[in-house]
Design an enzyme around this catalytic site. Structure first.
Site, PDB file in Angstrom:
ATOM      1  N   ASP A   9       6.722   1.923  -3.493  1.00 23.43           N
ATOM      2  CA  ASP A   9       5.818   0.804  -3.741  1.00 23.43           C
ATOM      3  C   ASP A   9       6.680  -0.451  -3.668  1.00 23.43           C
ATOM      4  O   ASP A   9       7.914  -0.381  -3.631  1.00 23.43           O
ATOM      5  CB  ASP A   9       5.195   0.949  -5.143  1.00 23.43           C
ATOM      6  CG  ASP A   9       4.290  -0.225  -5.501  1.00 23.43           C
ATOM      7  OD1 ASP A   9       3.471  -0.618  -4.655  1.00 23.43           O
ATOM      8  OD2 ASP A   9       4.404  -0.774  -6.616  1.00 23.43           O
ATOM      9  N   SER A  10       6.014  -1.597  -3.697  1.00 25.29           N
ATOM     10  CA  SER A  10       6.769  -2.851  -3.709  1.00 25.29           C
ATOM     11  C   SER A  10       7.491  -3.044  -5.046  1.00 25.29           C
ATOM     12  O   SER A  10       8.411  -3.849  -5.142  1.00 25.29           O
ATOM     13  CB  SER A  10       5.809  -4.016  -3.471  1.00 25.29           C
ATOM     14  OG  SER A  10       4.796  -3.988  -4.454  1.00 25.29           O
ATOM     15  N   CYS A  72       1.263   2.493  -2.683  1.00 25.84           N
ATOM     16  CA  CYS A  72       0.982   1.066  -2.589  1.00 25.84           C
ATOM     17  C   CYS A  72      -0.206   0.913  -1.652  1.00 25.84           C
ATOM     18  O   CYS A  72      -0.164   1.374  -0.508  1.00 25.84           O
ATOM     19  CB  CYS A  72       2.210   0.351  -2.015  1.00 25.84           C
ATOM     20  SG  CYS A  72       1.943  -1.387  -1.678  1.00 25.84           S
ATOM     21  N   GLU A 151       4.467  -7.046 -13.036  1.00 28.34           N
ATOM     22  CA  GLU A 151       5.915  -6.973 -12.781  1.00 28.34           C
ATOM     23  C   GLU A 151       6.704  -7.616 -13.917  1.00 28.34           C
ATOM     24  O   GLU A 151       7.751  -7.143 -14.309  1.00 28.34           O
ATOM     25  CB  GLU A 151       6.269  -7.663 -11.458  1.00 28.34           C
ATOM     26  CG  GLU A 151       5.927  -6.868 -10.210  1.00 28.34           C
ATOM     27  CD  GLU A 151       6.763  -5.598 -10.020  1.00 28.34           C
ATOM     28  OE1 GLU A 151       7.953  -5.596 -10.369  1.00 28.34           O
ATOM     29  OE2 GLU A 151       6.199  -4.603  -9.514  1.00 28.34           O
ATOM     30  N   CYS A 183      -5.096  -1.444  -6.282  1.00 27.29           N
ATOM     31  CA  CYS A 183      -3.681  -1.821  -6.241  1.00 27.29           C
ATOM     32  C   CYS A 183      -3.035  -0.982  -7.336  1.00 27.29           C
ATOM     33  O   CYS A 183      -3.562  -0.892  -8.454  1.00 27.29           O
ATOM     34  CB  CYS A 183      -3.507  -3.307  -6.538  1.00 27.29           C
ATOM     35  SG  CYS A 183      -1.783  -3.787  -6.782  1.00 27.29           S
ATOM     36  N   HIS A 185      -0.610  -1.431  -9.119  1.00 27.21           N
ATOM     37  CA  HIS A 185      -0.154  -2.161 -10.306  1.00 27.21           C
ATOM     38  C   HIS A 185      -1.262  -2.240 -11.373  1.00 27.21           C
ATOM     39  O   HIS A 185      -0.978  -2.411 -12.555  1.00 27.21           O
ATOM     40  CB  HIS A 185       0.249  -3.594  -9.947  1.00 27.21           C
ATOM     41  CG  HIS A 185       1.616  -3.717  -9.346  1.00 27.21           C
ATOM     42  ND1 HIS A 185       1.929  -3.230  -8.103  1.00 27.21           N
ATOM     43  CD2 HIS A 185       2.755  -4.286  -9.831  1.00 27.21           C
ATOM     44  CE1 HIS A 185       3.209  -3.500  -7.840  1.00 27.21           C
ATOM     45  NE2 HIS A 185       3.729  -4.136  -8.875  1.00 27.21           N
TER      46      HIS A 185
HETATM   47  N1  DGL Z   1       1.132  -2.057  -5.850  1.00 20.11           N
HETATM   48  C1  DGL Z   1       0.815  -2.562  -4.583  1.00 20.11           C
HETATM   49  C2  DGL Z   1      -0.536  -2.219  -4.055  1.00 20.11           C
HETATM   50  O1  DGL Z   1      -1.048  -1.178  -4.420  1.00 20.11           O
HETATM   51  C3  DGL Z   1       1.380  -3.854  -4.111  1.00 20.11           C
HETATM   52  C4  DGL Z   1       1.362  -5.058  -4.945  1.00 20.11           C
HETATM   53  C5  DGL Z   1       2.074  -6.135  -4.173  1.00 20.11           C
HETATM   54  O2  DGL Z   1       3.261  -5.940  -3.906  1.00 20.11           O
HETATM   55  O3  DGL Z   1       1.434  -7.126  -3.827  1.00 20.11           O
HETATM   56  O4  DGL Z   1      -1.095  -2.922  -3.263  1.00 20.11           O
END
Ligand code: DGL
Length: 246
Positions: A9-10, A72, A151, A183, A185
């Site tokens: 993931d990012s 992600c 984050e 997402c 996150h």
């Molecule tokens: N967790 C990620 C997603 O599911 C990326 C969040 C990001 O880096 O913008 O899209």
């Protein structure tokens, strides 16, 4: 054969998916990589997300992985074909798992809110995928500010209230039946989202991906499973979040 998966993931968001996969013991070993030096991905343009994704794959190949999960949605929405071209093993994204999870829990006339990064929402993959399954009332909203809140672990109630106001002001929260956390996150914001969308079921792909992996890739529970956490910047922070979340 030893199954060794790369999950990336990012940043810390993919930990929400890694946790379900780790607990299900689907792999002998998991290498989790958060590209924290370059988060967020979801506000970058498609070619940048593809480049970052391919670089993350190259990095993970150093660990002899033989399976890749892009935990992600932003990567899953635009880089899967390129990743599949470069990997000589299976590459699985999270969007199909998210859609599958909705079909398990939602009625066809439910009002479904999909939230995600700009890249995910602009790709329209959730909307098209859900429409193909017969869902009609779909609202999609990009909520990119949720990513830095997670984050930074900036869970200040007033900050969250303001961002909710910014993104959801035009909605009647009581009319939303399903919120798709598009997402990885966002499950870390679940308690706030659940309070706001009181009547809604929150859906996140981490819960469905295990079922999908078992079904489509015939993965069976292993006796033991190990997980390692890596990050391109500040790995100590990622490990701390992992400890809390796991
Ligand atoms: N967790 C990620 C997603 O599911 C990326 C969040 C990001 O880096 O913008 O899209």
């Amino acid at each position: 054969m030893t199954f060794k998966a790369g999950i990336f993931d990012s940043g810390v968001g993919g930990l929400t998916v890694a946790k379900s996969i780790y607990q299900a013991k689907l792999f002998d070993e998991i290498i989790y990589f958060g590209d924290t030096a370059r988060v967020p991905y979801g506000s970058k343009n498609e070619s940048t997300i593809i480049r970052y994704s391919l670089e993350s794959l190259e990095f993970l190949k150093n660990f002899d992985i033989n399976f890749l999960i892009t935990a992600c949605n932003s990567v899953s929405s635009c880089a899967l074909p390129e990743l599949r071209k470069e990997a000589n093993f299976s590459v699985v994204g999270v969007i199909d798992a998210g859609i599958y999870a909705v079909t398990k829990q939602a009625k066809k006339d439910d009002t479904i809110l999909v939230i995600g990064t700009k890249a995910t929402i602009n790709s329209n993959l959730y909307k098209k995928g859900l429409e193909a399954k017969g869902y009609k009332n779909i609202i999609s909203i990009a909520t990119p500010l949720f990513v830095p809140i997670v984050e930074e672990e900036a869970y200040s109630p007033s900050l969250i209230k303001e961002t909710f106001k910014l993104y959801f002001d035009k909605l009647n929260p009581e009319e939303i039946d399903i919120v798709v956390l598009g997402c990885t996150h966002f499950p870390l914001l679940s308690s706030y989202l659940q309070k706001y969308f009181k009547n809604a079921k929150l859906i996140h792909s981490g819960e469905a991906i295990v079922e999908l992996l078992k079904k489509e890739y015939n993965l069976k529970e292993k006796q033991n499973s190990k997980i390692h956490f890596l990050a391109s910047e500040n790995p100590a922070h990622l490990k701390k979040v992992a400890q809390k979340w796991f």
